[in-house]
Design an enzyme around this catalytic site. Structure first.
Site, PDB file in Angstrom:
ATOM      1  N   GLU A  17      -6.509  15.986  22.352  1.00 11.93           N
ATOM      2  CA  GLU A  17      -7.483  15.342  21.460  1.00 11.93           C
ATOM      3  C   GLU A  17      -8.809  15.124  22.185  1.00 11.93           C
ATOM      4  O   GLU A  17      -8.904  15.266  23.392  1.00 11.93           O
ATOM      5  CB  GLU A  17      -6.952  13.980  20.978  1.00 11.93           C
ATOM      6  N   ARG A 109      -3.318   1.159  17.030  1.00  8.05           N
ATOM      7  CA  ARG A 109      -3.982   1.616  18.255  1.00  8.05           C
ATOM      8  C   ARG A 109      -5.312   2.256  17.886  1.00  8.05           C
ATOM      9  O   ARG A 109      -5.527   2.692  16.751  1.00  8.05           O
ATOM     10  CB  ARG A 109      -3.109   2.599  19.033  1.00  8.05           C
ATOM     11  N   ASN A 111      -7.974   5.227  17.922  1.00  8.35           N
ATOM     12  CA  ASN A 111      -7.786   6.678  17.831  1.00  8.35           C
ATOM     13  C   ASN A 111      -9.061   7.382  18.289  1.00  8.35           C
ATOM     14  O   ASN A 111      -9.557   7.108  19.369  1.00  8.35           O
ATOM     15  CB  ASN A 111      -7.358   7.065  16.407  1.00  8.35           C
ATOM     16  N   ASN A 160     -10.528   9.195  12.250  1.00  5.17           N
ATOM     17  CA  ASN A 160     -10.543  10.455  12.982  1.00  5.17           C
ATOM     18  C   ASN A 160     -11.939  11.027  13.153  1.00  5.17           C
ATOM     19  O   ASN A 160     -12.777  10.396  13.757  1.00  5.17           O
ATOM     20  CB  ASN A 160      -9.562  11.445  12.335  1.00  5.17           C
ATOM     21  N   ASP A 214      -8.656  16.368  10.649  1.00  6.68           N
ATOM     22  CA  ASP A 214      -8.514  15.606  11.896  1.00  6.68           C
ATOM     23  C   ASP A 214      -9.881  15.481  12.564  1.00  6.68           C
ATOM     24  O   ASP A 214     -10.752  14.785  12.065  1.00  6.68           O
ATOM     25  CB  ASP A 214      -7.467  16.301  12.788  1.00  6.68           C
TER      26      ASP A 214
END
Length: 303
Positions: A17, A109, A111, A160, A214
């Protein structure tokens, strides 16, 4: 126009990521999210250096800090911490916490996160327990040096993709669970965002069901590039019309994020994941050349 998709050597990350191109070091930084891994692909050496952050579970993004060459902002659970790393060693250490969000939301959490063109932080949270695709417990934040994190969007599912087009005065945002890309009006001077509008809907592209958008980036002509977590594809889209200009097929399904880089900023780097036992080459990081497009480099975080 023909493009070429190639794997970077030894670039595996189980949940790759957050690709960020650093001009000064001619390197692509990215994370292995669920193992607190931070990685650096050195362009000249054609080599990936990998480190684990001592004592942490997650590393959800990595952003170089302005004027501090061995310090990076990294997302660790709900904290954004400063990590010291020389870019070579196999271990990196947390120096201090920059800020924390949703401290009482133990099932959440942080991201994806990025810096805007002025070096401000934008990033958001998501649920990390249960079916993450059917919960909207997250928030999107903006933070700048000397201040506190400010909520700029509530009821976020999976915070995202983030991208800015200074020329168009737009900020683009993806909440994966909504299957769409939003465009906000963006004030570069203040960092304020307003008037969200859906510009790309991923519900109807595939007959078998909605795609999960994403990570995202933009090119210098204002087109957006959207990674699809369950689609094996990066879509190049004209945000003014919502029209798909190009489908970039990647040889694995879970495409997590994209960033332009390379000496001429004309290579599209693509991170992928190997969640739920995907076949090889899931988790490989790719470079796409021959797109006849250029992007913008990553911006250092100002602290």
């Amino acid at each position: 126009m023909s493009h070429k998709v190639e794997a970077l050597p030894d670039s595996y990350a189980a949940l790759g990521e957050g690709p960020h191109w650093d001009v000064d070091r001619q390197s692509l930084y990215y994370v292995d999210l669920e193992s607190a891994g931070i990685n650096r692909f050195d362009f000249k050496q054609n080599k990936v250096y990998k480190a684990k952050i001592e004592g942490e579970v997650f590393a959800s993004f990595i952003l170089p800090i302005e004027n501090r060459p061995q310090e990076f902002a990294v997302g660790c659970t709900r904290r954004t911490v400063i990590v010291q790393w020389d870019g070579v060693s196999a271990v990196a250490k947390v120096v201090r916490t920059l800020f924390e969000v949703q401290p009482d939301h133990e099932d959440n959490r942080i991201n994806d996160a990025k810096t805007d063109p002025n070096g401000r932080f934008y990033g958001g949270t998501m649920a990390d327990k249960g079916d993450i695709f059917t919960q909207w417990k997250g928030e999107l934040y903006c933070w700048q040096a000397g201040g506190q994190p400010k909520v700029v969007r509530e009821k976020v599912g999976i915070s995202n993709g983030l991208a800015w087009d200074v020329k168009a005065k737009k900020f683009y945002f993806i909440d994966t669970n909504n299957h769409e890309v939003l465009a906000y009006d963006y004030n570069q001077t203040t960092g304020d965002i307003s008037n969200p509008k859906v510009i790309f809907d991923l519900r109807k592209i595939r007959p078998e069901g909605p795609l999960f958008p994403d990570g995202m980036t933009v090119d210098t002509e204002g087109n957006i590039y959207v990674a699809t977590f369950n689609g094996g594809t990066v879509f190049k889209v004209n945000p003014s019309t919502g029209k798909i200009l190009l489908e970039i097929k990647i040889p694995t399904t879970q495409i997590t994020s994209v960033a332009f880089g390379g000496p001429n900023l004309d290579i599209l780097y693509v991170t992928t994941a190997n969640k739920f036992d995907q076949p090889k080459p899931a988790g490989t990081t790719y470079q796409v050349t021959g797109l006849n497009a250029k992007g913008y480099p990553g911006v250092n975080l100002k602290i």
